[in-house]
Design an enzyme around this catalytic site. Structure first.
Site, mmCIF file in Angstrom:
data_model
loop_
_atom_site.group_PDB
_atom_site.id
_atom_site.type_symbol
_atom_site.label_atom_id
_atom_site.label_comp_id
_atom_site.label_asym_id
_atom_site.label_seq_id
_atom_site.Cartn_x
_atom_site.Cartn_y
_atom_site.Cartn_z
ATOM 1 C CB SER A 244 0.460 -7.583 -4.891
ATOM 2 O OG SER A 244 0.581 -6.313 -5.473
ATOM 3 C CE1 TYR B 120 -3.559 -1.493 0.264
ATOM 4 C CE2 TYR B 120 -4.703 -3.575 0.656
ATOM 5 C CZ TYR B 120 -4.415 -2.484 -0.157
ATOM 6 O OH TYR B 120 -4.999 -2.406 -1.394
ATOM 7 C CG HIS C 25 10.207 -0.561 -0.806
ATOM 8 N ND1 HIS C 25 8.911 -0.459 -0.335
ATOM 9 C CD2 HIS C 25 10.141 -0.310 -2.145
ATOM 10 C CE1 HIS C 25 8.098 -0.170 -1.327
ATOM 11 N NE2 HIS C 25 8.817 -0.062 -2.436
ATOM 12 C CG MET D 71 -5.234 6.027 -6.307
ATOM 13 S SD MET D 71 -3.872 7.156 -5.933
ATOM 14 C CE MET D 71 -2.701 6.027 -5.183
ATOM 15 N N GLY E 78 0.800 -1.217 0.000
ATOM 16 C CA GLY E 78 0.000 0.000 0.000
ATOM 17 C C GLY E 78 0.829 1.261 0.000
ATOM 18 C CB THR E 79 4.343 1.863 -1.045
ATOM 19 O OG1 THR E 79 4.658 0.529 -0.669
ATOM 20 C CG2 THR E 79 5.442 2.808 -0.579
ATOM 21 N N GLY F 96 -6.586 -3.030 -5.565
ATOM 22 C CA GLY F 96 -6.580 -2.086 -4.459
ATOM 23 C C GLY F 96 -7.429 -2.508 -3.279
#
Length: 301
Positions: free
Chosen positions: A143, A199, A113, A238, A54-55, A267
C-alpha cells in the site's frame, strides 16, 4: 469536478516533501524540536501510525466518536479537523505545524507518523492520549509503494518497486525501520494513556472497534451512533468522500492517477498476496519474527 481534474493533473507542479534524517531515521521536514517540547493537554488525542496502517480510518472514527459532528465531518477536510503534526511545508494547505495545533480548541485531535520517542515528551510521559494502529507489514509495504507512486513522492534514487522493497526491508525507507516503529508503541500498550489496535481486527469487526475506542476515550455511545459511524466510515463511503480521500492534492500538485492505486483502495487485509513474490514474502517474515519476540503477532489473511 476540480480544475485539476479538468485540465489534467500533469499541469500541476511536481511538489515533493523535503526529507531529512533525524537520529538515523528518514522523516519529512518538520519542527522536530518544537514538537518534543510541546505543552500537552490532558484531553489531547493523538492517532499515531506507521504510514498505510489505517490512519485515515482511525482518524475519522475518533473524530466522530469524540464529537458526533457528522455535518462537520462531511463539510471540512479531515486534514483541517485532525491535522498532521510531523510535516511542516507552507506549499501545502494543511501542513501547518506546531503553531496551528497549539491554537486548536480542546479536545485537540492530532495525527503523527512519528516514532514513539519523537513524540512530545509530555505525551510520552502520560499527558494526553495515544491511539496506535499497527498493520501486517506485507499489506503496509504494498500500500505504501502505491501511495507514493500516486503522490509522485518516490525519491529518484528509490523509485522502483525493487529498490523501495529493499529499503523497507533494510530499514532505510521513510519512517523505517518498521519493527522499531511498532515495537516502541507495543512496549507502552499497557500505559493508561495508550490504546494499541491492530488494523486487521479493526476492519474485521468495525462496530467492536468503535466501542473499544469509545471506551478508551470515556465516551458512552449508543448502538444507533455506532451504526452511523460505521456506515460513514465504510470503505465505499470513504473512497468517494472528498473530505477524507485526499483528492484535494490534485489541486495542489502533480499526482499519478495511472499508478494503479490511490489514497484509499480496498480497505481490507490481504492485498499483498497479489503483489509479493514468495521470496519477498519470506523476507518480510523475518521482520514479523523480530516483533513476535515481544509477543506482537499479526493475522496474515
Amino acid at each position: 469536478m476540480s480544475e485539476a481534474s479538468e485540465n489534467g493533473a500533469s499541469e500541476k507542479p511536481r511538489l515533493n516533501l523535503e526529507i531529512v534524517k533525524c537520529r538515523g531515521i528518514l522523516i519529512a521536514k518538520c519542527e522536530r524540536d518544537e514538537i518534543e517540547k510541546m505543552e500537552m493537554r490532558d484531553d489531547d488525542i493523538w492517532v499515531c501510525t506507521f504510514p498505510r496502517s489505517g490512519t485515515t480510518l482511525t482518524q475519522e472514527l475518533v473524530y466522530l466518536i469524540e464529537t458526533l459532528d457528522f455535518e462537520k465531518a462531511k463539510s471540512v477536510q479531515l486534514d483541517d479537523r485532525f491535522p498532521i503534526i510531523d510535516v511542516k511545508d507552507d506549499r501545502f494547505p494543511y501542513y501547518r505545524g506546531v503553531k496551528f495545533v497549539e491554537q486548536m480548541p480542546s479536545p485537540r485531535m492530532v495525527k503523527a507518523h512519528a516514532h514513539f520517542d519523537f513524540l512530545p515528551e509530555q505525551l510520552q510521559n502520560g499527558k494526553g492520549r495515544i491511539i496506535y494502529l499497527a498493520r501486517n507489514p506485507k499489506d503496509v509495504i504494498t500500500s505504501y509503494f502505491h501511495l507514493l507512486q500516486w503522490l509522485d513522492e518516490l525519491r529518484d534514487d528509490n523509485n522502483t518497486w525493487t529498490s523501495f522493497f529493499n529499503s523497507f526491508i533494510d530499514g532505510t525507507a521513510l519512517h523505517c525501520p518498521w519493527p522499531r516503529h511498532v515495537l516502541k508503541y507495543w512496549e507502552r500498550r499497557n500505559d493508561s494513556n495508550v490504546l494499541f489496535l491492530k488494523y486487521e481486527e479493526l476492519v474485521k469487526d468495525l462496530p467492536k472497534g468503535v466501542r473499544t475506542i469509545a471506551k478508551f476515550l470515556g465516551k458512552d455511545i449508543s448502538d444507533e451512533n455506532v451504526a452511523r459511524i460505521c456506515d460513514h466510515c465504510s470503505v465505499e463511503n470513504m473512497k468517494k468522500n472528498d473530505k477524507v480521500n485526499l483528492s484535494y492534492w490534485r489541486d495542489v500538485k502533480k499526482v499519478n492517477d495511472d499508478a494503479g492505486g490511490g489514497f484509499i483502495n480496498k480497505g481490507k487485509a490481504g492485498a499483498w498476496k497479489h503483489v509479493l513474490t514468495q521470496e519477498e514474502s519470506e523476507k518480510i517474515d523475518i521482520l514479523l519474527k523480530e516483533v513476535e519476540k515481544s509477543g506482537l503477532t499479526f493475522e496474515l489473511h
